[in-house]
Design a protein around this motif. Structure first.
Motif, PDB file in Angstrom:
ATOM      1  N   LEU A 105      33.513  29.009  26.954  1.00  0.00           N
ATOM      2  CA  LEU A 105      32.625  28.408  27.958  1.00  0.00           C
ATOM      3  C   LEU A 105      32.644  29.189  29.267  1.00  0.00           C
ATOM      4  N   GLY A 106      33.811  29.665  29.660  1.00  0.00           N
ATOM      5  CA  GLY A 106      33.923  30.436  30.899  1.00  0.00           C
ATOM      6  C   GLY A 106      33.109  31.722  30.830  1.00  0.00           C
ATOM      7  N   ARG A 107      33.120  32.334  29.663  1.00  0.00           N
ATOM      8  CA  ARG A 107      32.340  33.572  29.502  1.00  0.00           C
ATOM      9  C   ARG A 107      30.840  33.259  29.565  1.00  0.00           C
ATOM     10  N   ILE A 108      30.448  32.131  28.983  1.00  0.00           N
ATOM     11  CA  ILE A 108      29.030  31.743  29.057  1.00  0.00           C
ATOM     12  C   ILE A 108      28.635  31.526  30.516  1.00  0.00           C
ATOM     13  N   GLU A 109      29.501  30.864  31.280  1.00  0.00           N
ATOM     14  CA  GLU A 109      29.199  30.632  32.700  1.00  0.00           C
ATOM     15  C   GLU A 109      29.086  31.958  33.456  1.00  0.00           C
ATOM     16  N   ARG A 110      29.969  32.881  33.118  1.00  0.00           N
ATOM     17  CA  ARG A 110      29.943  34.195  33.770  1.00  0.00           C
ATOM     18  C   ARG A 110      28.634  34.930  33.436  1.00  0.00           C
ATOM     19  N   MET A 111      28.257  34.886  32.167  1.00  0.00           N
ATOM     20  CA  MET A 111      27.031  35.579  31.761  1.00  0.00           C
ATOM     21  C   MET A 111      25.794  34.897  32.332  1.00  0.00           C
ATOM     22  N   LEU A 112      25.838  33.560  32.437  1.00  0.00           N
ATOM     23  CA  LEU A 112      24.701  32.854  33.041  1.00  0.00           C
ATOM     24  C   LEU A 112      24.545  33.260  34.505  1.00  0.00           C
ATOM     25  N   ARG A 286      38.538  22.666  33.951  1.00  0.00           N
ATOM     26  CA  ARG A 286      38.175  24.001  33.471  1.00  0.00           C
ATOM     27  C   ARG A 286      36.970  24.567  34.219  1.00  0.00           C
ATOM     28  N   ARG A 287      35.958  23.700  34.405  1.00  0.00           N
ATOM     29  CA  ARG A 287      34.735  24.173  35.064  1.00  0.00           C
ATOM     30  C   ARG A 287      35.000  24.491  36.536  1.00  0.00           C
ATOM     31  N   PHE A 288      35.799  23.658  37.175  1.00  0.00           N
ATOM     32  CA  PHE A 288      36.139  23.910  38.575  1.00  0.00           C
ATOM     33  C   PHE A 288      36.874  25.245  38.712  1.00  0.00           C
ATOM     34  N   ASP A 289      37.839  25.490  37.823  1.00  0.00           N
ATOM     35  CA  ASP A 289      38.586  26.757  37.857  1.00  0.00           C
ATOM     36  C   ASP A 289      37.664  27.946  37.634  1.00  0.00           C
ATOM     37  N   SER A 290      36.741  27.777  36.689  1.00  0.00           N
ATOM     38  CA  SER A 290      35.800  28.849  36.368  1.00  0.00           C
ATOM     39  C   SER A 290      34.938  29.169  37.598  1.00  0.00           C
ATOM     40  N   TRP A 291      34.454  28.123  38.235  1.00  0.00           N
ATOM     41  CA  TRP A 291      33.646  28.302  39.442  1.00  0.00           C
ATOM     42  C   TRP A 291      34.460  29.002  40.545  1.00  0.00           C
ATOM     43  N   ARG A 292      35.718  28.523  40.717  1.00  0.00           N
ATOM     44  CA  ARG A 292      36.533  29.073  41.797  1.00  0.00           C
ATOM     45  C   ARG A 292      36.813  30.556  41.573  1.00  0.00           C
ATOM     46  N   ARG A 293      37.072  30.932  40.311  1.00  0.00           N
ATOM     47  CA  ARG A 293      37.355  32.338  40.015  1.00  0.00           C
ATOM     48  C   ARG A 293      36.139  33.201  40.353  1.00  0.00           C
ATOM     49  N   LEU A 294      34.955  32.755  39.919  1.00  0.00           N
ATOM     50  CA  LEU A 294      33.749  33.547  40.176  1.00  0.00           C
ATOM     51  C   LEU A 294      33.398  33.557  41.666  1.00  0.00           C
ATOM     52  N   ALA A 295      33.644  32.433  42.334  1.00  0.00           N
ATOM     53  CA  ALA A 295      33.348  32.371  43.769  1.00  0.00           C
ATOM     54  C   ALA A 295      34.243  33.345  44.536  1.00  0.00           C
ATOM     55  N   ARG A 296      35.499  33.440  44.120  1.00  0.00           N
ATOM     56  CA  ARG A 296      36.419  34.388  44.755  1.00  0.00           C
ATOM     57  C   ARG A 296      35.946  35.812  44.542  1.00  0.00           C
ATOM     58  N   GLU A 297      35.532  36.109  43.317  1.00  0.00           N
ATOM     59  CA  GLU A 297      35.029  37.455  43.020  1.00  0.00           C
ATOM     60  C   GLU A 297      33.811  37.771  43.870  1.00  0.00           C
ATOM     61  N   ALA A 298      32.915  36.793  43.975  1.00  0.00           N
ATOM     62  CA  ALA A 298      31.685  37.027  44.741  1.00  0.00           C
ATOM     63  C   ALA A 298      32.014  37.280  46.209  1.00  0.00           C
ATOM     64  N   ALA A 299      32.951  36.514  46.743  1.00  0.00           N
ATOM     65  CA  ALA A 299      33.310  36.672  48.153  1.00  0.00           C
ATOM     66  C   ALA A 299      33.977  38.031  48.379  1.00  0.00           C
ATOM     67  N   TYR A 300      34.840  38.421  47.447  1.00  0.00           N
ATOM     68  CA  TYR A 300      35.524  39.703  47.535  1.00  0.00           C
ATOM     69  C   TYR A 300      34.499  40.834  47.511  1.00  0.00           C
ATOM     70  N   GLN A 301      33.542  40.719  46.577  1.00  0.00           N
ATOM     71  CA  GLN A 301      32.529  41.756  46.432  1.00  0.00           C
ATOM     72  C   GLN A 301      31.656  41.834  47.681  1.00  0.00           C
ATOM     73  N   ALA A 302      31.338  40.682  48.248  1.00  0.00           N
ATOM     74  CA  ALA A 302      30.496  40.686  49.451  1.00  0.00           C
ATOM     75  C   ALA A 302      31.214  41.418  50.585  1.00  0.00           C
ATOM     76  N   ARG A 303      32.530  41.181  50.687  1.00  0.00           N
ATOM     77  CA  ARG A 303      33.297  41.887  51.726  1.00  0.00           C
ATOM     78  C   ARG A 303      33.301  43.385  51.466  1.00  0.00           C
TER      79      ARG A 303
END
Ligand SMILES: Nc1nc2c(ncn2[C@@H]2O[C@H](COP(=O)(O)OP(=O)(O)OP(=O)(O)O)[C@@H](O)[C@H]2O)c(=O)[nH]1
Ligand SMILES: [Mg+2]
Ligand SMILES: [Zn+2]
Length: 336
Positions: A105-112, A286-303
């Protein structure tokens, strides 16, 4: 004379293209050489690496890239923090995931998130329905995390679900299949093309697919649609940006908007709507963790891309200053 071509494959120093009026699967692609850096001119004056799905104008002056309407991009993991375009001018992103082994499911969320970021419409395709006892139950689980996205459950050997996918193949439409190695992307491309265009891989006993497809390729289909096959995307490269995340995780975003503090970190602050939803079970851990991981990545990338923009700006000013000083010292100019 001006000719319009579509990139069907992008290699290091050259691209393979088909003429705009020859995208019917009956033409042989031809090769267009790129410059030494593998770039072509754009209408805006920049130079860009062409990718599969790009439109190229070719005239006496050489090839130039048409502006992209949509692009599947990920941020390269390298120090340069460049964005890499995986496919361009796509209408639909097929997020392909297998039912056997269990869908991730986490991979599906990432790909979405990758798909929403492209500007195209995501569609989830769950493959290998013939290998599991309860494909409908599994589909329902995936539907619960793929908000506002159509989920199709398919099997190539039995033909299940293939007509629903064929309905997406309207003339002129471009679809791209993304997903892990072994999910059955190339098998799907062949089934929809009605011929063996792409090589497919054997499933290994441990259930982990090898990388069978090694390059991205656009396959023109007989009805006038085009389907891009890609190699399984590995875990490298950030796929998230904040807007795309808010779409993929509209439920989490809405909860976050209801927290008492606008800058809530959802880490025990009073009035945290996310914590309340986790406690009540409305939001899965699980969904909250998945969101948090991607949100961290997005913030890191934006910086990182901010830092890169600043560095580029600095370089540009250095160059301007140098040129100015050279101009002052140059021949034919009076010394100040
Ligand atoms: N039983 C069953 N097997 C399938 C189905 N779709 C694909 N397969 C098998 O799964 C294996 C992997 O399929 P591929 O199409 O090569 O997978 P891929 O996603 O293209 O993999 P990469 O090219 O490595 O990214 C092959 O052995 C296929 O025959 C299906 O619907 N049912
Ligand atoms: Mg493949
Ligand atoms: Zn909160």
């Amino acid at each position: 004379m001006i000719d319009l071509f579509r990139v069907v494959r992008a290699d290091k120093g050259a691209v393979l293209v088909l003429p705009a009026d020859g995208l019917d699967g009956a033409h042989e692609p031809r090769r267009v050489a790129l410059d030494r850096d593998g770039l072509v001119a754009t209408e805006g004056g920049d130079r860009l690496a062409p990718t599969v799905g790009d439109w190229l104008l070719v005239d006496e002056a050489g090839p130039s890239l048409r502006p992209r309407t949509t692009a599947l991009v990920r941020d390269s993991a390298g120090a340069t923090s460049r964005v890499q375009a995986l496919a361009a001018n796509i209408d639909v992103v097929l997020v392909v995931e297998h039912l056997e082994p269990d869908p991730d499911l986490g991979r599906i969320e990432r790909m979405l998130t990758l798909a929403w970021r492209s500007g195209a419409t995501p569609v989830v395709v769950l493959t290998k329905a013939d290998l599991v006892p309860d494909p409908d139950g599994m589909t329902a689980e995936v539907e619960a995390v793929a908000l506002a996205v159509d989920v199709h459950t398919v099997s190539v050997p039995t033909g299940r679900g293939l007509d629903a996918l064929r309905a997406l193949l309207v003339p002129g439409a471009t679809l791209v299949a993304v997903g892990p190695s072994g999910a059955g992307k190339s098998t799907l491309v062949n089934a929809l093309a009605g011929r063996e265009v792409m090589a497919t891989g054997e499933r290994r006993v441990d259930g982990r697919g090898r990388h069978t497809t090694t390059h991205r390729e656009l396959v023109p289909l007989a009805g006038g649609a085009m389907l891009i096959d890609t190699p399984g995307i590995r875990g490298v490269g950030v796929v998230a940006d904040e807007d795309a995340l808010d779409t993929t995780f509209a439920d989490v975003a809405e909860l976050a908007g209801a927290c008492r503090f606008a800058d809530c970190h959802h880490a025990g602050e009073p009035g945290c709507a996310i914590q309340a939803a986790l406690d009540s079970g409305e939001l899965a851990e699980r969904r909250f963790d998945s969101w948090r991981r991607l949100a961290r990545e997005a913030a890191y990338q934006a910086r990182r891309s901010d830092a890169r923009l600043r560095a580029e700006e600095r370089d540009r000013w250095k160059k301007v200053t140098k040129e100015y000083q050279r101009g002052l010292r140059g021949p034919g100019r009076p010394r100040p």
